[in-house]
Design an enzyme around this catalytic site. Structure first.
Site, PDB file in Angstrom:
ATOM      1  N   ASP A   1      -8.913  -1.671  -0.257  1.00 58.99           N
ATOM      2  CA  ASP A   1      -7.669  -2.359   0.094  1.00 58.99           C
ATOM      3  C   ASP A   1      -6.822  -2.505  -1.169  1.00 58.99           C
ATOM      4  O   ASP A   1      -7.275  -3.081  -2.167  1.00 58.99           O
ATOM      5  CB  ASP A   1      -8.031  -3.739   0.657  1.00 58.99           C
ATOM      6  N   ILE A   2      -5.607  -2.030  -1.123  1.00 62.70           N
ATOM      7  CA  ILE A   2      -4.773  -2.002  -2.332  1.00 62.70           C
ATOM      8  C   ILE A   2      -4.443  -3.408  -2.840  1.00 62.70           C
ATOM      9  O   ILE A   2      -4.258  -3.599  -4.045  1.00 62.70           O
ATOM     10  CB  ILE A   2      -3.495  -1.165  -2.084  1.00 62.70           C
TER      11      ILE A   2
ATOM     12  N   GLY B   1       0.754   7.182   6.863  1.00 59.10           N
ATOM     13  CA  GLY B   1       0.332   6.298   7.938  1.00 59.10           C
ATOM     14  C   GLY B   1       1.346   6.340   9.059  1.00 59.10           C
ATOM     15  O   GLY B   1       1.477   7.359   9.757  1.00 59.10           O
TER      16      GLY B   1
ATOM     17  N   ASN C   1       9.863   0.229   3.852  1.00 53.48           N
ATOM     18  CA  ASN C   1      10.986   0.852   4.564  1.00 53.48           C
ATOM     19  C   ASN C   1      12.272   0.429   3.853  1.00 53.48           C
ATOM     20  O   ASN C   1      12.241  -0.438   2.981  1.00 53.48           O
ATOM     21  CB  ASN C   1      10.982   0.469   6.050  1.00 53.48           C
TER      22      ASN C   1
ATOM     23  N   ASP D   1       2.552  -2.179   3.784  1.00 51.98           N
ATOM     24  CA  ASP D   1       3.681  -3.087   3.537  1.00 51.98           C
ATOM     25  C   ASP D   1       3.358  -4.489   4.061  1.00 51.98           C
ATOM     26  O   ASP D   1       3.569  -5.500   3.366  1.00 51.98           O
ATOM     27  CB  ASP D   1       4.916  -2.505   4.245  1.00 51.98           C
TER      28      ASP D   1
HETATM   29  N1  AR6 Z   1      -4.678  -0.638   1.316  1.00 57.87           N
HETATM   30  C1  AR6 Z   1      -4.632   0.706   1.095  1.00 57.87           C
HETATM   31  N2  AR6 Z   1      -4.132   1.571   2.004  1.00 57.87           N
HETATM   32  C2  AR6 Z   1      -3.670   1.083   3.164  1.00 57.87           C
HETATM   33  C3  AR6 Z   1      -3.661  -0.301   3.463  1.00 57.87           C
HETATM   34  C4  AR6 Z   1      -4.196  -1.172   2.474  1.00 57.87           C
HETATM   35  N3  AR6 Z   1      -4.245  -2.511   2.664  1.00 57.87           N
HETATM   36  N4  AR6 Z   1      -3.103  -0.470   4.708  1.00 57.87           N
HETATM   37  C5  AR6 Z   1      -2.787   0.767   5.154  1.00 57.87           C
HETATM   38  N5  AR6 Z   1      -3.131   1.696   4.249  1.00 57.87           N
HETATM   39  P1  AR6 Z   1       1.565   3.090   5.951  1.00 57.87           P
HETATM   40  P2  AR6 Z   1       3.897   4.884   5.619  1.00 57.87           P
HETATM   41  C6  AR6 Z   1      -2.962   3.168   4.297  1.00 57.87           C
HETATM   42  O1  AR6 Z   1       1.710   3.166   7.428  1.00 57.87           O
HETATM   43  O2  AR6 Z   1       3.240   5.961   6.409  1.00 57.87           O
HETATM   44  C7  AR6 Z   1       5.495   0.139   7.320  1.00 57.87           C
HETATM   45  O3  AR6 Z   1       5.803  -0.479   8.532  1.00 57.87           O
HETATM   46  C8  AR6 Z   1      -2.756   3.816   5.638  1.00 57.87           C
HETATM   47  O4  AR6 Z   1      -4.012   4.008   6.295  1.00 57.87           O
HETATM   48  O5  AR6 Z   1       1.311   1.776   5.339  1.00 57.87           O
HETATM   49  O6  AR6 Z   1       4.612   5.253   4.341  1.00 57.87           O
HETATM   50  C9  AR6 Z   1       6.675   0.190   6.365  1.00 57.87           C
HETATM   51  O7  AR6 Z   1       7.449  -0.979   6.461  1.00 57.87           O
HETATM   52  C10 AR6 Z   1      -2.104   5.128   5.235  1.00 57.87           C
HETATM   53  O8  AR6 Z   1      -3.088   6.072   4.816  1.00 57.87           O
HETATM   54  O9  AR6 Z   1       2.899   3.688   5.199  1.00 57.87           O
HETATM   55  C11 AR6 Z   1       7.405   1.402   6.831  1.00 57.87           C
HETATM   56  O10 AR6 Z   1       8.204   1.129   7.963  1.00 57.87           O
HETATM   57  C12 AR6 Z   1      -1.277   4.764   4.002  1.00 57.87           C
HETATM   58  O11 AR6 Z   1      -1.769   3.475   3.578  1.00 57.87           O
HETATM   59  C13 AR6 Z   1       6.299   2.343   7.248  1.00 57.87           C
HETATM   60  O12 AR6 Z   1       5.201   1.504   7.594  1.00 57.87           O
HETATM   61  C14 AR6 Z   1       0.215   4.631   4.260  1.00 57.87           C
HETATM   62  O13 AR6 Z   1       0.415   4.111   5.567  1.00 57.87           O
HETATM   63  C15 AR6 Z   1       5.848   3.242   6.108  1.00 57.87           C
HETATM   64  O14 AR6 Z   1       4.910   4.175   6.597  1.00 57.87           O
END
Ligand code: AR6
Length: 168
Positions: free
Chosen positions: A10-11, A122, A24, A34
């Site tokens: 978890d980051i 994600g 976003n 986020d």
């Molecule tokens: N720690 C590490 N990685 C994570 C965590 C965490 N706590 N939570 C999720 N991931 P995403 P995007 C991973 O969806 O695709 C938001 O609503 C996840 O499994 O977070 O850039 C924003 O506000 C995936 O592999 O980001 C934007 O609207 C990676 O982090 C939108 O989502 C990125 O997933 C951005 O979408």
């Protein structure tokens, strides 16, 4: 040159100077990483984000901006807006630019360690293998004073793709 390492986890738990957020354009929170970063940062981070947004307006895709981190262990959050994946259009350039701009901001802040998520891989739908190649190749090609670049991946599949891209 920065040392690149991989962590499965978890980051928000990372002890680093900067945590990078896959944000976003509105900067006020969302799902995925986020949402986790905003929950960890609490009201102080929400207020810092509001001030940032009031100052710069919407953050365009491919760009980075920083705010204070509030209650997180890190000092700053660098917000980047990754592109939504498209099968019809090559959006790799703005994804590369997220990593370059984030590292440039780290240098301005004097940060020596940074944790990145897999930006766009994600909710924005980018295939993990390609997201990993772009992330690793871009960081490798970027000159920075950051010493410790950590990719923090959620789940084994993401970790394995980054491991392949890194060649480990
Ligand atoms: N720690 C590490 N990685 C994570 C965590 C965490 N706590 N939570 C999720 N991931 P995403 P995007 C991973 O969806 O695709 C938001 O609503 C996840 O499994 O977070 O850039 C924003 O506000 C995936 O592999 O980001 C934007 O609207 C990676 O982090 C939108 O989502 C990125 O997933 C951005 O979408």
């Amino acid at each position: 040159m920065a040392e690149i390492s991989l962590v499965q986890g978890d980051i928000v738990e990372q002890e680093v100077d900067v945590v990078v957020n896959a944000a976003n354009s509105g900067l006020m929170g969302g799902g995925g990483v986020d949402g986790a970063i905003l929950r960890a940062g609490g009201p102080a981070q929400l207020e810092a984000r509001r001030k940032l947004r009031d100052r710069i307006g919407p953050l365009p895709t491919g760009h980075a901006a920083w705010s204070e981190a509030g209650d997180m262990k890190c000092r700053w959050v660098v917000h980047v807006v990754g592109p939504v994946f498209s099968r019809n259009e090559n959006r790799a350039p703005p994804l590369e630019s997220c990593y370059r701009e984030a590292l440039a901001l780290c240098d301005e802040l004097g940060a020596k360690s940074v944790a990145f998520p897999a930006v766009s891989a994600g909710i924005y739908g980018w295939p993990m293998d390609s997201a990993a190649d772009i992330a690793i190749n871009t960081v490798r090609a970027t000159t920075t004073d950051v010493e410790d670049v950590r990719f923090v991946l959620f789940g084994r599949a993401a970790y394995d793709e980054f491991s392949r891209a890194l060649g480990t």
